[in-house]
Design a protein around this motif. Structure first.
Motif: not given
Length: 746
Positions: A145-152
């Motif tokens: 979840g955290a890495k997806a948020r960072a990519m967004l």
């Protein structure tokens, strides 16, 4: 000594490295775009895991997606477990949603198929068991979840030409410093093009908005409305239904059979001989529906060859176990027993525990579509990795030719986690026989309730023998203890890491803990022609009962309050036990509130799978002398409570199952190799009318979560037994309870 099955020492013995808490840049990969676009993330954890071959280098797989953000802002999370009622289809998405800053109303949980990328990061296999779903994936899913948020955020910063630290996220929406705004769904395609960050900072627990909050189940509406599809509901196109007549004695074979009456039943298509579990054979009836298949099976005339297979009888086995318990077994824990002879007071006790069936509400089932070039299976399995391999081997196919789809199951309790993959191997053998007969349609192999109860893989029967000596002040000076039973680990892939110096570690887990007592412990592992398996909470189903009733008896001998006595014996390793016990005591009113006449308190505390559960119960006797559990107060120490509603439900369900062990008829008995029980009419499970009021209280903690699916079961029965002792003066050393000779004390 607390023995965790598949613990860090076990993994080290395989030569494997424990996976790091984080996911490396090399191991965290983006999957290709899927239909409909959106951001899709998958990952592979390097390192062999607990059951992998350390001689082989870590592989990099093309991962299926763990996370997909669709253009409509829906976030679909692939759950790498099976949903068997424990709530992982909600709790695991909660972990991703927390770090993603997603809108919870847009979250969807989907069950992942069998796949290497879905292996448990600690066990190294895809599994639902050991109460490890949340405990093992807590960091794993949060990092996704955290890495997806960072990519967004990176995509939005690039589009809006602003620094990334000026882009904020909340409930599935990105906002910029000048009022720019975008949903995750609208930004997902651009985010897919961003590099996966090498590392991310996870939230501080004080900033959680979802984790720790009572969240309603994502599947609650479907299940309560009857729309949820379980494995038993699934039908492949043009599939046929198969039921198998299995041998009455485990491992027996078909000598001959007459299928003429079965074939005369309308709807019956084929009657075929097939291999069954443990080297036996049976007869399968394939029909165009369950009813004709079942009626066809009942019409079969089969002569069984039971020669050459052991025919166990429960009464004879019990006598043998008791005789063996008088002799020292393989040492597990050594202590001086010389003071027993001169002890001021002694307790000598023999405990008896029967075989138990898992009896999930949904019996076993499996749909197999076997083709020349591949095989697709739909099943509710707890052991996708083992089962996928067993299906491929049985079908004579390469692993990449097999697809195993995970179906929602109506309970499991361990029965759907069989290392031998018995019911799935049998189903593939049925499909092979079906194809050999010239048929190509998929087959759905269904078990009846009778098949389930009589079909083996029980919680093993056990006998414990204990001799405890006390000094004049009631202190324990010596404790000699022997356990006799079958090993559930011998002959399985877990044997190399879970058989410790000749002893099945599950047989003795939890013995002595958390108390500082001079316990001399040994065990005998006996072989018998009865298939055995883990049952919810594994060895703690019997060890907790013995420990907590004996500790209670020791408190009585020392003339001490049972709570105070437990606290006195708890050492440094009992801090979490103490916290759970004190919480249960405080919330129950124990020691402060007077109970009505005819009611009594009972107490027990036990740790299983890293979680401590303490019960303070109130019990009474009905007019006919049968026991009644009136009230249960639970103190639970599971560290971080991801979803308090799930924890409450799991404790209540496990407590009811623990209560079920005490009820008359809650035993599987065997005579001349044949199981005597066959349905709920003669095998007792707890029902709604048995359910007491259960209050669940959780010890606050920010430490990484421990397991919750199983720990609520073990301490219930001993707490109940301890209360009944106060009412009757009788120590109950046998499950299920037998109060036929007891009367309420005046």
């Amino acid at each position: 000594m607390r023995i965790e099955w598949l613990n860090q020492e076990n993994m080290a013995s395989l030569g494997a490295q424990a996976p790091a808490a984080g996911v490396s840049r090399r191991g965290f990969m983006k999957a290709g775009a899927v239909a409909g676009g959106g951001l899709v993330l998958g990952f592979f954890l390097p390192g062999a895991g607990r059951l992998a071959n350390a001689q082989q280098p870590a592989k990099v797989y093309e991962p299926n997606a763990f996370l997909r953000i669709a253009p409509d802002n829906t976030v679909t999370v692939q759950v790498n477990r099976i949903e068997i009622g424990q709530g992982v289809q909600t709790s695991l998405p909660m972990l991703i949603a927390e770090e993603l800053d997603a809108d919870w109303s847009n979250m969807v949980g989907a069950l992942a198929p069998a796949g290497d990328q879905y292996k448990d990061p600690i066990f190294g296999i895809q599994i639902t068991g050991g109460s490890g779903s949340i405990a093992h994936s807590y960091i794993q899913y949060r990092e996704i979840g955290a890495k997806a948020r960072a990519m967004l955020i990176a995509a939005a910063a690039e589009q809006w030409e602003v620094p990334a630290d000026q882009v904020k996220t909340s409930k599935g929406t990105l906002t910029g410093p000048a009022g720019q705004k975008s949903t995750y769904g609208a930004m997902a395609d651009a985010a897919m093009k961003q590099p996966v960050p090498a590392s991310v900072k996870l939230k501080d627990p004080k900033d959680f908005t979802i984790i720790g909050k009572p969240v309603k189940r994502l599947d609650a509406t479907a299940k309560s409305s009857g729309k949820q599809q379980f494995g038993i509901d699934f039908k492949a196109p043009d599939s046929r239904v198969a039921v198998v007549a299995r041998p009455p004695v485990f491992g027996a074979k078909v000598a001959k059979f007459d299928a003429s009456k079965a074939k005369a039943i309308k709807g019956v298509i084929e009657v075929l001989q097939v291999p069954t579990d443990r080297g036996g054979s049976g007869v399968v009836v394939v029909a165009d529906g369950y009813w004709p298949a079942k009626m066809g099976r009942e019409a079969l005339v089969i002569d069984w060859d039971t020669s050459g297979v052991e025919k166990v009888s429960s009464d004879k086995q019990l006598a043998e176990f008791k005789a063996l318990a008088l002799k020292p077994g393989t040492p597990v824990r050594k202590a001086d027993t010389s003071k027993l002879a001169g002890a001021a007071k002694k307790i000598s006790a023999v405990y008896e525990f029967p075989y138990l069936a898992h009896a999930p509400m949904e019996p076993l089932n499996c749909v197999v579509d076997l083709r020349a070039d591949g095989c697709t299976v739909w099943a509710g399995t707890q052991f996708q990795t083992f089962d996928h391999g067993a299906i491929a081997a049985t079908a004579g196919l390469k692993p990449d030719q097999v697809v195993l789809n995970t179906m929602t199951a109506g309970g499991g309790f361990g029965r759907r986690a069989v290392p031998s993959s018995d019911y799935l191997v049998e189903a593939v053998n049925v499909a092979k026989a079906w194809r050999a007969a010239g048929k190509t349609e998929p087959v759905k192999v269904m078990w009846s309730r009778e098949d389930d109860i009589k079909g083996g893989y029980y919680r093993p029967s056990h006998v414990h023998r204990a001799d405890i000596g006390f000094d004049a002040k009631g202190g324990i000076v010596a404790w000699d203890h022997v356990i006799v039973g079958q090993s559930i680990i011998t002959g399985t892939p877990f044997e190399a890491v879970m058989i410790k110096d000749g002893v099945d570690s599950t047989m003795v887990e939890g013995m002595g803990e958390p108390y500082e007592v001079p316990l001399n412990l040994s065990a005998h592992a006996v072989k018998a022609n009865v298939p055995v398996l883990w049952w919810r909470s594994v060895g703690s189903t019997h060890t907790a009962y013995v420990m907590e009733t004996l500790i209670d008896e020791a408190a009585h001998a020392a003339k001490m309050d049972p709570v105070a006595y437990r606290k006195k014996l708890m050492g440094e390793k009992g801090k979490r036990h103490l916290a759970a016990l004190e919480l249960a005591v405080a919330k129950s009113g124990y020691g402060k509130k007077a109970l009505p006449k005819g009611q009594a308190w009972g107490v027990a505390v036990h740790e299983a799978f890293g979680t401590v559960v303490a019960y303070v119960v109130v019990a009474s006797l009905n007019k006919d002398g049968t026991p009644r559990l009136n009230k249960v107060t639970a103190g639970v120490h599971c560290n971080t409570a991801v979803n308090p509603l799930t924890i409450e439900a799991q404790i209540q369900g496990a407590a009811l199952m623990g209560l079920g062990m005490t009820l008359p008829g809650a035993a599987v008995t065997i005579k001349d190799g044949v199981v005597e029980q066959q349905n709920f009419s003669d095998y007792t499970v707890a029902r709604m009318t048995d359910m007491p009021a259960i209050d669940v209280h959780i010890v606050p903690s920010n430490d990484p979560p421990t397991g919750i699916g199983e720990p609520g079961l073990p301490p219930l029965a001993p707490a109940f037994a301890n209360a009944l002792f106060k009412l009757t003066g009788k120590r109950l050393r046998k499950l299920p309870f037998d109060l036929s000779a007891a009367k309420a004390k005046a």
